[in-house]
Scaffold this motif. Sequence first.
Motif, PDB file in Angstrom:
ATOM      1  N   ALA A   1       0.835  -1.206   0.000  1.00  0.00           N
ATOM      2  CA  ALA A   1       0.000   0.000   0.000  1.00  0.00           C
ATOM      3  C   ALA A   1       0.866   1.251   0.000  1.00  0.00           C
ATOM      4  O   ALA A   1       0.544   2.252  -0.663  1.00  0.00           O
ATOM      5  CB  ALA A   1      -0.918  -0.016   1.219  1.00  0.00           C
ATOM      6  N   HIS A   2       1.972   1.180   0.733  1.00  0.00           N
ATOM      7  CA  HIS A   2       2.899   2.313   0.798  1.00  0.00           C
ATOM      8  C   HIS A   2       3.482   2.620  -0.572  1.00  0.00           C
ATOM      9  O   HIS A   2       3.518   3.792  -0.999  1.00  0.00           O
ATOM     10  CB  HIS A   2       4.014   1.984   1.799  1.00  0.00           C
ATOM     11  N   LEU A   3       3.937   1.599  -1.286  1.00  0.00           N
ATOM     12  CA  LEU A   3       4.517   1.811  -2.606  1.00  0.00           C
ATOM     13  C   LEU A   3       3.496   2.404  -3.569  1.00  0.00           C
ATOM     14  O   LEU A   3       3.796   3.356  -4.308  1.00  0.00           O
ATOM     15  CB  LEU A   3       5.066   0.493  -3.166  1.00  0.00           C
ATOM     16  N   LEU A   4       2.291   1.853  -3.560  1.00  0.00           N
ATOM     17  CA  LEU A   4       1.256   2.332  -4.482  1.00  0.00           C
ATOM     18  C   LEU A   4       0.808   3.755  -4.159  1.00  0.00           C
ATOM     19  O   LEU A   4       0.317   4.470  -5.039  1.00  0.00           O
ATOM     20  CB  LEU A   4       0.053   1.385  -4.446  1.00  0.00           C
ATOM     21  N   GLU A   5       0.987   4.154  -2.921  1.00  0.00           N
ATOM     22  CA  GLU A   5       0.625   5.513  -2.526  1.00  0.00           C
ATOM     23  C   GLU A   5       1.600   6.542  -3.103  1.00  0.00           C
ATOM     24  O   GLU A   5       1.218   7.666  -3.426  1.00  0.00           O
ATOM     25  CB  GLU A   5       0.611   5.625  -1.003  1.00  0.00           C
ATOM     26  N   LEU A   6       2.867   6.136  -3.269  1.00  0.00           N
ATOM     27  CA  LEU A   6       3.902   7.077  -3.685  1.00  0.00           C
ATOM     28  C   LEU A   6       4.393   6.892  -5.114  1.00  0.00           C
ATOM     29  O   LEU A   6       4.935   7.828  -5.714  1.00  0.00           O
ATOM     30  CB  LEU A   6       5.102   6.974  -2.738  1.00  0.00           C
ATOM     31  N   ILE A   7       4.226   5.682  -5.652  1.00  0.00           N
ATOM     32  CA  ILE A   7       4.777   5.367  -6.972  1.00  0.00           C
ATOM     33  C   ILE A   7       3.668   4.810  -7.865  1.00  0.00           C
ATOM     34  O   ILE A   7       2.902   3.944  -7.431  1.00  0.00           O
ATOM     35  CB  ILE A   7       5.914   4.330  -6.849  1.00  0.00           C
ATOM     36  N   PRO A   8       3.574   5.274  -9.103  1.00  0.00           N
ATOM     37  CA  PRO A   8       2.564   4.721 -10.011  1.00  0.00           C
ATOM     38  C   PRO A   8       2.763   3.221 -10.198  1.00  0.00           C
ATOM     39  O   PRO A   8       3.902   2.741 -10.213  1.00  0.00           O
ATOM     40  CB  PRO A   8       2.818   5.480 -11.324  1.00  0.00           C
ATOM     41  N   LYS A   9       1.667   2.491 -10.339  1.00  0.00           N
ATOM     42  CA  LYS A   9       1.771   1.038 -10.491  1.00  0.00           C
ATOM     43  C   LYS A   9       2.576   0.654 -11.732  1.00  0.00           C
ATOM     44  O   LYS A   9       3.147  -0.430 -11.811  1.00  0.00           O
ATOM     45  CB  LYS A   9       0.390   0.393 -10.540  1.00  0.00           C
ATOM     46  N   GLU A  10       2.618   1.581 -12.715  1.00  0.00           N
ATOM     47  CA  GLU A  10       3.390   1.323 -13.931  1.00  0.00           C
ATOM     48  C   GLU A  10       4.893   1.314 -13.675  1.00  0.00           C
ATOM     49  O   GLU A  10       5.661   0.890 -14.538  1.00  0.00           O
ATOM     50  CB  GLU A  10       3.060   2.382 -14.989  1.00  0.00           C
ATOM     51  N   ALA A  11       5.318   1.800 -12.500  1.00  0.00           N
ATOM     52  CA  ALA A  11       6.741   1.828 -12.159  1.00  0.00           C
ATOM     53  C   ALA A  11       7.066   0.895 -10.993  1.00  0.00           C
ATOM     54  O   ALA A  11       8.148   0.968 -10.414  1.00  0.00           O
ATOM     55  CB  ALA A  11       7.177   3.250 -11.829  1.00  0.00           C
ATOM     56  N   ILE A  12       6.118   0.024 -10.660  1.00  0.00           N
ATOM     57  CA  ILE A  12       6.322  -0.977  -9.611  1.00  0.00           C
ATOM     58  C   ILE A  12       6.266  -2.356 -10.262  1.00  0.00           C
ATOM     59  O   ILE A  12       5.298  -2.672 -10.959  1.00  0.00           O
ATOM     60  CB  ILE A  12       5.238  -0.881  -8.515  1.00  0.00           C
ATOM     61  N   PRO A  13       7.285  -3.195 -10.081  1.00  0.00           N
ATOM     62  CA  PRO A  13       7.292  -4.518 -10.709  1.00  0.00           C
ATOM     63  C   PRO A  13       6.080  -5.361 -10.305  1.00  0.00           C
ATOM     64  O   PRO A  13       5.496  -5.169  -9.242  1.00  0.00           O
ATOM     65  CB  PRO A  13       8.595  -5.143 -10.194  1.00  0.00           C
ATOM     66  N   LYS A  14       5.739  -6.286 -11.175  1.00  0.00           N
ATOM     67  CA  LYS A  14       4.556  -7.126 -10.955  1.00  0.00           C
ATOM     68  C   LYS A  14       4.602  -7.869  -9.626  1.00  0.00           C
ATOM     69  O   LYS A  14       3.594  -7.975  -8.931  1.00  0.00           O
ATOM     70  CB  LYS A  14       4.430  -8.132 -12.100  1.00  0.00           C
ATOM     71  N   ASP A  15       5.757  -8.388  -9.258  1.00  0.00           N
ATOM     72  CA  ASP A  15       5.877  -9.141  -8.012  1.00  0.00           C
ATOM     73  C   ASP A  15       5.717  -8.267  -6.771  1.00  0.00           C
ATOM     74  O   ASP A  15       5.633  -8.781  -5.652  1.00  0.00           O
ATOM     75  CB  ASP A  15       7.228  -9.848  -7.939  1.00  0.00           C
ATOM     76  N   TYR A  16       5.668  -6.963  -6.969  1.00  0.00           N
ATOM     77  CA  TYR A  16       5.595  -6.028  -5.846  1.00  0.00           C
ATOM     78  C   TYR A  16       4.291  -5.230  -5.836  1.00  0.00           C
ATOM     79  O   TYR A  16       4.182  -4.225  -5.165  1.00  0.00           O
ATOM     80  CB  TYR A  16       6.807  -5.085  -5.876  1.00  0.00           C
TER      81      TYR A  16
END
Length: 224
Positions: free
Chosen positions: A197-212
């Motif tokens: 949830a923290h990552l998705l709050e700060l970084i677009p899902k397009e820049a977060i790897p699938k496993d994360y």
Amino acid sequence: MGDLVEDERTLVRFLRARNLDIKKAENMLRKSVEWRGEKEIDAIKKWDIPSPVAKDFKVYYCGLDSDKRPVYLMPIGRWDGRKILGQGFKEEGVRFMYKTLELIMDQCRELGVTQFRVIVDYAELSFWKVAHWDSIDNVIRVVKDFEANYPETLFTAHFINAPSVFWQAFKAVKPLLAQNTMDKIHIFDSDKKKWGAHLLELIPKEAIPKDYGGVAQAKELHPI
């Protein structure tokens, strides 16, 4: 600073790192220029990373955040520095990190930004990997050099899946980090719901790897 041939963004970074104190910033920058010459940093991008190091020390480019800052993934928990350094690649391990930072800085310049984000995954980090002096020494050297020569380049660092042994290693590194750097580091244990949830709050899902929890197709920064 008139005789220092540096771009304006670099000068601003060093000024910010020294709270706009011109003399302190100039001293820091001069030392950094000397360091780059001693370590031959400008030529390091042409250096071929030894195959065992490149195969073990993976770094990935994931995409851009909403302000066009590049986002990277370092699955450090999977790195086996003890094994690689034990094979005689201690200095190469440090040079690998210098080359990684230089490639990141090149990409930032191409994008017209000065900072990057990094996700650092500590899954699979073990006491056996941590309890190794050469590995600890390399980490200390790289952290010191990062603070002294790449100031104000980190926007945020997201440490995830940090096991209890992580804190033992972090004790050796924390005193070397400027408070401004510490303020940019977010540390999570293995609770994926929280760090996801923290990552998705700060970084677009397009820049977060699938496993994360995202949809990015991460690309190796140092393909073999």
